[in-house]
Design an enzyme around this catalytic site. Sequence first.
Site, PDB file in Angstrom:
ATOM      1  N   HIS A  15      -1.346  -3.399  -3.176  1.00 38.78           N
ATOM      2  CA  HIS A  15      -2.706  -3.448  -4.208  1.00 38.78           C
ATOM      3  C   HIS A  15      -2.409  -3.485  -5.139  1.00 38.78           C
ATOM      4  O   HIS A  15      -0.708  -3.179  -5.531  1.00 38.78           O
ATOM      5  CB  HIS A  15      -3.475  -1.479  -3.817  1.00 38.78           C
ATOM      6  CG  HIS A  15      -2.912  -0.890  -4.690  1.00 38.78           C
ATOM      7  ND1 HIS A  15      -2.802   0.898  -4.788  1.00 38.78           N
ATOM      8  CD2 HIS A  15      -1.296  -0.361  -4.234  1.00 38.78           C
ATOM      9  CE1 HIS A  15      -2.238   1.878  -4.922  1.00 38.78           C
ATOM     10  NE2 HIS A  15      -1.390   0.761  -5.601  1.00 38.78           N
ATOM     11  N   CYS A  34       2.365  -0.848 -11.885  1.00 45.97           N
ATOM     12  CA  CYS A  34       1.415  -0.920 -10.814  1.00 45.97           C
ATOM     13  C   CYS A  34      -0.169  -1.634 -10.843  1.00 45.97           C
ATOM     14  O   CYS A  34      -0.487  -2.538 -10.008  1.00 45.97           O
ATOM     15  CB  CYS A  34       0.624   0.815 -10.467  1.00 45.97           C
ATOM     16  SG  CYS A  34       0.709   2.350  -9.971  1.00 45.97           S
ATOM     17  N   HIS A  40       1.929  -4.697  -5.059  1.00 41.82           N
ATOM     18  CA  HIS A  40       2.820  -3.548  -4.085  1.00 41.82           C
ATOM     19  C   HIS A  40       2.303  -2.749  -3.506  1.00 41.82           C
ATOM     20  O   HIS A  40       1.181  -3.125  -3.168  1.00 41.82           O
ATOM     21  CB  HIS A  40       4.089  -2.895  -5.109  1.00 41.82           C
ATOM     22  CG  HIS A  40       3.264  -1.336  -5.816  1.00 41.82           C
ATOM     23  ND1 HIS A  40       1.650  -2.318  -7.085  1.00 41.82           N
ATOM     24  CD2 HIS A  40       2.722  -0.341  -5.885  1.00 41.82           C
ATOM     25  CE1 HIS A  40       1.112  -0.833  -7.295  1.00 41.82           C
ATOM     26  NE2 HIS A  40       1.838  -0.163  -6.240  1.00 41.82           N
ATOM     27  N   HIS A  42       2.495   0.508  -0.315  1.00 45.11           N
ATOM     28  CA  HIS A  42       2.256   1.696   0.535  1.00 45.11           C
ATOM     29  C   HIS A  42       2.015   2.250   1.691  1.00 45.11           C
ATOM     30  O   HIS A  42       0.942   1.156   2.761  1.00 45.11           O
ATOM     31  CB  HIS A  42       1.216   2.544  -0.283  1.00 45.11           C
ATOM     32  CG  HIS A  42       1.382   2.584  -1.901  1.00 45.11           C
ATOM     33  ND1 HIS A  42       2.410   3.531  -2.665  1.00 45.11           N
ATOM     34  CD2 HIS A  42       0.796   2.211  -2.816  1.00 45.11           C
ATOM     35  CE1 HIS A  42       1.823   3.628  -3.641  1.00 45.11           C
ATOM     36  NE2 HIS A  42       0.806   2.640  -3.984  1.00 45.11           N
ATOM     37  N   ASP A  80      -5.678  -2.053   7.271  1.00 45.60           N
ATOM     38  CA  ASP A  80      -4.610  -1.537   7.706  1.00 45.60           C
ATOM     39  C   ASP A  80      -3.952  -2.838   7.674  1.00 45.60           C
ATOM     40  O   ASP A  80      -4.352  -4.258   7.932  1.00 45.60           O
ATOM     41  CB  ASP A  80      -3.826  -1.180   9.126  1.00 45.60           C
ATOM     42  CG  ASP A  80      -2.928  -0.915   9.441  1.00 45.60           C
ATOM     43  OD1 ASP A  80      -1.923  -0.410   8.416  1.00 45.60           O
ATOM     44  OD2 ASP A  80      -2.213  -0.819  10.470  1.00 45.60           O
ATOM     45  N   HIS A  81      -2.903  -3.461   6.673  1.00 42.78           N
ATOM     46  CA  HIS A  81      -1.762  -4.922   6.897  1.00 42.78           C
ATOM     47  C   HIS A  81      -2.420  -5.681   5.977  1.00 42.78           C
ATOM     48  O   HIS A  81      -2.461  -6.629   6.562  1.00 42.78           O
ATOM     49  CB  HIS A  81      -1.341  -5.274   7.890  1.00 42.78           C
ATOM     50  CG  HIS A  81       0.173  -4.157   8.824  1.00 42.78           C
ATOM     51  ND1 HIS A  81      -0.052  -3.468   9.103  1.00 42.78           N
ATOM     52  CD2 HIS A  81       1.234  -5.127   8.583  1.00 42.78           C
ATOM     53  CE1 HIS A  81       0.884  -2.927   9.564  1.00 42.78           C
ATOM     54  NE2 HIS A  81       1.872  -3.724   9.252  1.00 42.78           N
ATOM     55  N   GLU A 125      -1.225   8.490  -1.421  1.00 41.16           N
ATOM     56  CA  GLU A 125      -0.152   7.059  -1.413  1.00 41.16           C
ATOM     57  C   GLU A 125       1.142   6.891  -1.410  1.00 41.16           C
ATOM     58  O   GLU A 125       1.557   6.187  -0.769  1.00 41.16           O
ATOM     59  CB  GLU A 125      -1.037   7.172  -3.083  1.00 41.16           C
ATOM     60  CG  GLU A 125      -0.664   5.642  -3.380  1.00 41.16           C
ATOM     61  CD  GLU A 125      -1.083   5.771  -4.518  1.00 41.16           C
ATOM     62  OE1 GLU A 125      -1.815   4.495  -5.175  1.00 41.16           O
ATOM     63  OE2 GLU A 125      -0.545   6.103  -6.018  1.00 41.16           O
TER      64      GLU A 125
END
Lengths: 136, 136, 136, 136, 136, 136
Positions: A15, A34, A40, A42, A80-81, A125
Amino acid sequence: MKVKVSRKAHFNAAHRLYVKDWDEATNQEVFGKCNNPHYHGHNYELVVSVLGDIDKETGYVMDMKTLKDLIKAEIEDAFDHKNLNLQVPEFANLIPTAENIAVVIWDKLRPHIEEDKKLEVILYETPRNFVTYTGP
Amino acid sequence: MKVKVSRKAHFNAAHRLYVKDWDEATNQEVFGKCNNPHYHGHNYELVVSVLGDIDKETGYVMDMKTLKDLIKAEIEDAFDHKNLNLQVPEFANLIPTAENIAVVIWDKLRPHIEEDKKLEVILYETPRNFVTYTGP
Amino acid sequence: MKVKVSRKAHFNAAHRLYVKDWDEATNQEVFGKCNNPHYHGHNYELVVSVLGDIDKETGYVMDMKTLKDLIKAEIEDAFDHKNLNLQVPEFANLIPTAENIAVVIWDKLRPHIEEDKKLEVILYETPRNFVTYTGP
Amino acid sequence: MKVKVSRKAHFNAAHRLYVKDWDEATNQEVFGKCNNPHYHGHNYELVVSVLGDIDKETGYVMDMKTLKDLIKAEIEDAFDHKNLNLQVPEFANLIPTAENIAVVIWDKLRPHIEEDKKLEVILYETPRNFVTYTGP
Amino acid sequence: MKVKVSRKAHFNAAHRLYVKDWDEATNQEVFGKCNNPHYHGHNYELVVSVLGDIDKETGYVMDMKTLKDLIKAEIEDAFDHKNLNLQVPEFANLIPTAENIAVVIWDKLRPHIEEDKKLEVILYETPRNFVTYTGP
Amino acid sequence: MKVKVSRKAHFNAAHRLYVKDWDEATNQEVFGKCNNPHYHGHNYELVVSVLGDIDKETGYVMDMKTLKDLIKAEIEDAFDHKNLNLQVPEFANLIPTAENIAVVIWDKLRPHIEEDKKLEVILYETPRNFVTYTGP
């Protein structure tokens, strides 16, 4: 006898935090690292809880298997991913902060939980940063 | 839409539990090993949470970076690698039990959190013992 | 068939890192906050492992209950809620760094483990700092 | 100043989920693998919390040592290394789901906690499934 | 450049520790609570590691997805929600101690791992007791 | 007396797994969800260990503060909140699998560790997937 049942799940995503209408300097000042335009990511850890009465016959508030499958279908398969900004429609015009992601998850799960039960979402997070949302 | 944002932190410190006005036998009976006059210590794990509305523009309840810096300035710099009884003024006349340490942390942080937001402090004295304080 | 069996334990203690023969400025430069003359402390987490052959009859390398009791008698009873510098004889003339504490623990346990078995000690000083010693 | 003090404990047990009055097909449909007639088991992790006023003199809401001993006497000694269905009387006619186990634990502890204090029980059946009960 | 890749998995099972040829008193003396004839159980946490060269093209020692699927097919499907003594053939005449379970897991996985790679199995019976096996 | 000292650190990053010379179908077959062209991400947890003799005077193998600062300067500042494929030069022509990232971290740290000491890097890509590298 009301009991809260909780199920942990997780998803990995990329994100970026920035406001489209702001200039780069303001975004950098507010969001710092960020705001990286190359993104980047998480490992998000998720705890979904449902509060309700124990069913006298089954001893369940809600079958954990059902809750697990619901989280997979509604959240993991969607997030996801993925790149949250680019590939998850809910964030097309909403900054994917942990706060907003938790609200989106709650809104996506709420219609699938029985009306007389309460829903809570906790989203990690990182192991040191997390948020909790229990609805409006 | 109220969301609770949480940040973990930690500090290491020495302490001793005893009541100055009691004799040694009473202190030993009540506080046992924790009454060791040469002190013992812990890795304290701290979770500070702030509950408030999401800012529509930034998507933040409170910038986690600001919360992290606040905890460092007010708590970690004051408590870390210290002897709580001898070197932290708040415990000059207050027993540094986990309960009292949590209240002191809450009192130190409260003035720095916006008035319309709620504050919660969870303090782990060991991985098996912890306390929660949400204000008076 | 050699298997390594491991048991976790823990103790809380106070300590100070400094060299008696050095002046205060040198101690401060080398040990920083750990040189606090009023002591600080930790929740030490300990993992003791024994490597040996599985006993054909019992299926055990070593009874975990025996290992648990040994750690309690030799380590926890001696170190827990103590000031390592002042109250544990092994550190009267030895700096209680994590490295030295691990070696002392290994030396105290070794005579109680069968000769043909190997011994390993892992000691967490904090969740982020730990040391491993497998003998000389 | 009300503070919640919490203590972790654990026990290992076997159990089976099924309704005696149902036929095998219905039990299998509702409880799936948990209906195994030869039992399966868990490492149950338990968090017991007591909310009350800090005692001005001792700085304690409740002595954690007392709470630890109470959990051992009432819960661990009764449940640890047991078959819940066959060896724990409370489950002779009650399905040992996580929800029901949490309620039974709460009911067993409640008479031993001072009346003006509140009691909360969190029970982890696995690291990913847990329940919370705060009383009727 | 040899790298060790590790994957965590888990299963829940019931078991009992006893030697069929011993009388009850001897079994009780050696295995204590673990000798409960009605069984008890655990959440077993498993870490399977494979050591080998990095494939120059893919950057993988072994695809973690393949390893995950292998553990599921060979171990989780065979052990999860089972009574190890009664329902897992390998333990028909072998005491299901953590040591023996780790060896059985290693033996079941070894034929599926490329010959030039090394295999390691770590099995947690509880968060405080675990064993490691790297082969004969 | 050789002791291994270990320090945990972490960084968050985005990445994508694919081979530039392969067509999309092959990349998808080999890397699946990890081949997402819009990237995904992880909270990488890092454990760096140094094995060496204890300094007789200080009781240290290596000052953990020095190790912490070294990891920050060489790894966290270079990788944290970055897109590994686009913003970290070492991965311009190297797939950022966990295996390759661990090797790159080892190579970056090795020149800063004294020659007679050994270096080990463990990298968690998720809480369930991790890799270990101890050098060529």
